[in-house]
Design a protein around this motif. Structure first.
Motif, PDB file in Angstrom:
ATOM      1  N   ALA A   1       1.064  11.612  -9.343  1.00 17.17           N
ATOM      2  CA  ALA A   1       1.430  10.333 -10.263  1.00 17.17           C
ATOM      3  C   ALA A   1       1.811   9.583  -9.334  1.00 17.17           C
ATOM      4  O   ALA A   1       1.340   8.543  -9.854  1.00 17.17           O
ATOM      5  N   VAL A   2       2.080   9.318  -8.362  1.00 14.06           N
ATOM      6  CA  VAL A   2       3.292   8.609  -6.649  1.00 14.06           C
ATOM      7  C   VAL A   2       1.601   8.129  -6.554  1.00 14.06           C
ATOM      8  O   VAL A   2       0.737   6.696  -6.714  1.00 14.06           O
ATOM      9  N   ALA A   3       0.432   8.597  -6.168  1.00 16.27           N
ATOM     10  CA  ALA A   3      -0.322   8.182  -5.968  1.00 16.27           C
ATOM     11  C   ALA A   3      -2.109   7.733  -7.256  1.00 16.27           C
ATOM     12  O   ALA A   3      -2.455   6.707  -6.489  1.00 16.27           O
ATOM     13  N   THR A   4      -1.551   8.426  -8.506  1.00 18.55           N
ATOM     14  CA  THR A   4      -2.236   7.081  -9.232  1.00 18.55           C
ATOM     15  C   THR A   4      -1.783   5.957  -9.049  1.00 18.55           C
ATOM     16  O   THR A   4      -2.075   4.982  -9.448  1.00 18.55           O
ATOM     17  N   GLU A   5      -0.411   6.246  -9.925  1.00 17.01           N
ATOM     18  CA  GLU A   5      -0.020   4.887  -9.345  1.00 17.01           C
ATOM     19  C   GLU A   5      -0.027   3.955  -7.998  1.00 17.01           C
ATOM     20  O   GLU A   5      -0.051   2.457  -8.113  1.00 17.01           O
ATOM     21  N   ALA A   6       0.390   4.169  -7.478  1.00 15.31           N
ATOM     22  CA  ALA A   6       0.280   3.492  -6.183  1.00 15.31           C
ATOM     23  C   ALA A   6      -1.608   3.147  -6.298  1.00 15.31           C
ATOM     24  O   ALA A   6      -1.508   1.742  -5.163  1.00 15.31           O
ATOM     25  N   LEU A   7      -2.365   3.929  -6.362  1.00 13.09           N
ATOM     26  CA  LEU A   7      -3.773   3.495  -6.381  1.00 13.09           C
ATOM     27  C   LEU A   7      -3.881   1.878  -7.784  1.00 13.09           C
ATOM     28  O   LEU A   7      -4.825   1.606  -7.157  1.00 13.09           O
ATOM     29  N   ALA A   8      -3.072   2.672  -8.902  1.00 11.83           N
ATOM     30  CA  ALA A   8      -2.904   1.577  -9.918  1.00 11.83           C
ATOM     31  C   ALA A   8      -2.704   0.049  -9.521  1.00 11.83           C
ATOM     32  O   ALA A   8      -3.175  -1.055  -9.412  1.00 11.83           O
ATOM     33  N   ARG A   9      -1.726   0.245  -8.726  1.00 14.28           N
ATOM     34  CA  ARG A   9      -1.272  -0.931  -8.190  1.00 14.28           C
ATOM     35  C   ARG A   9      -1.996  -1.417  -6.915  1.00 14.28           C
ATOM     36  O   ARG A   9      -1.999  -3.414  -7.261  1.00 14.28           O
ATOM     37  N   ALA A  10      -2.803  -1.364  -6.075  1.00 13.08           N
ATOM     38  CA  ALA A  10      -3.366  -1.663  -4.936  1.00 13.08           C
ATOM     39  C   ALA A  10      -4.990  -2.318  -5.944  1.00 13.08           C
ATOM     40  O   ALA A  10      -5.155  -3.488  -6.000  1.00 13.08           O
ATOM     41  N   GLN A  11      -5.347  -1.719  -6.979  1.00 13.11           N
ATOM     42  CA  GLN A  11      -7.057  -1.907  -7.790  1.00 13.11           C
ATOM     43  C   GLN A  11      -6.284  -3.262  -8.990  1.00 13.11           C
ATOM     44  O   GLN A  11      -6.823  -3.799  -8.929  1.00 13.11           O
ATOM     45  N   ALA A  12      -4.273  -3.398  -9.425  1.00 11.67           N
ATOM     46  CA  ALA A  12      -4.739  -4.767 -10.362  1.00 11.67           C
ATOM     47  C   ALA A  12      -4.202  -5.943  -9.346  1.00 11.67           C
ATOM     48  O   ALA A  12      -4.435  -6.605  -9.650  1.00 11.67           O
ATOM     49  N   ALA A  13      -3.976  -5.732  -7.749  1.00 14.31           N
ATOM     50  CA  ALA A  13      -3.739  -6.693  -7.200  1.00 14.31           C
ATOM     51  C   ALA A  13      -5.174  -7.231  -7.000  1.00 14.31           C
ATOM     52  O   ALA A  13      -5.312  -8.696  -6.076  1.00 14.31           O
ATOM     53  N   LEU A  14      -5.944  -5.974  -6.454  1.00 10.41           N
ATOM     54  CA  LEU A  14      -7.320  -6.293  -6.060  1.00 10.41           C
ATOM     55  C   LEU A  14      -8.129  -7.736  -7.361  1.00 10.41           C
ATOM     56  O   LEU A  14      -9.394  -7.419  -7.112  1.00 10.41           O
TER      57      LEU A  14
END
Length: 233
Positions: free
Chosen positions: A169-182
């Motif tokens: 769950a934490v990894a998925t949220e972290a990746l989503a944040r990175a992808q949203a930022a980029l």
């Protein structure tokens, strides 16, 4: 996307976040080895960012000035680092095995030196999570969590299903944040046809854009590629 691939993708995207930040990107760093990679990326901290912003806003400054930092990207990177570090702290508290204790006064004298050496070596094991330190780089923490998910050797118990779901769950949220930022999640995926399968036979998805290096992922084995070649398999 499974947890392994999620964490590997996050590691792959981290240099793109540095680029979007206005910082020095780290190219091809995955192949440098963990120690060299961490040394390469561990060069940016909040104090440095504040100093750069202060210089950048100083109207009296003449000549060349620092490249402005993208504060939205900066905040995203710090949030990801904090979330991953908290996840690692919680996970380590549950699965990290206590070091071999030093020998007590009643330990056989002939075996004192050997037991002391074993205890100190176990305590210094670089695979251990170090509690209470400053927040480490996101890539370090992602690699540490990846090792736990993949059950790599070390002084750790195997993750339970509950612990594994928490990391996911934490990894998925972290990746989503990175992808949203980029902005890679809005136009992220094109699937190659059956004419271009992975060596494992799986389908390949290609995504990128908006400042991120184009990246391909196999939906079967989870291998990742960029234009430079294989990143992780």
């Amino acid at each position: 996307m499974n947890t392994n691939t999620t964490l590997r993708t996050l590691i792959t995207l981290w240099p793109d976040l540095h680029t979007a930040l206005g910082d020095r990107p780290i190219h091809g760093a995955y192949g440098l080895g963990l120690r060299a990679y961490l040394a390469a990326i561990d060069h940016h901290d909040p104090a440095e960012a504040a100093a750069l912003r202060a210089e950048e806003r100083d109207p009296s400054q003449l000549g060349n000035r620092p490249v402005p930092l993208n504060l939205a990207i900066y905040d995203t990177m710090r949030a990801i680092e904090a979330a991953l570090a908290h996840c690692a702290e919680v996970t380590a508290a549950a699965v990290q095995i206590e070091p071999v204790p030093l020998p007590g006064p009643d330990w056989p004298a002939a075996d004192q030196a050997r037991r002391t050496a074993v205890s100190r070596a176990d305590l210094a094991d670089r695979r251990r999570w170090r509690f209470g330190r400053s927040t480490p780089p996101a890539t370090f923490t992602a690699l540490w969590l990846l090792a736990r998910v993949e059950r790599r050797p070390g002084p750790f118990r195997v993750l339970t299903d509950v612990q594994a779901r928490y990391v996911r769950a934490v990894a998925t949220e972290a990746l989503a944040r990175a992808q949203a930022a980029l902005d890679t999640d809005s136009n992220r995926m094109t699937e190659l046809g059956e004419q271009h399968p992975c060596a494992c036979g799986g389908r390949i998805e290609v995504y990128g854009g908006a400042g991120a290096t184009p990246c391909a992922r196999c939906t079967g084995c989870g291998a990742l590629w960029t234009e430079a070649g294989v990143i992780a398999a």
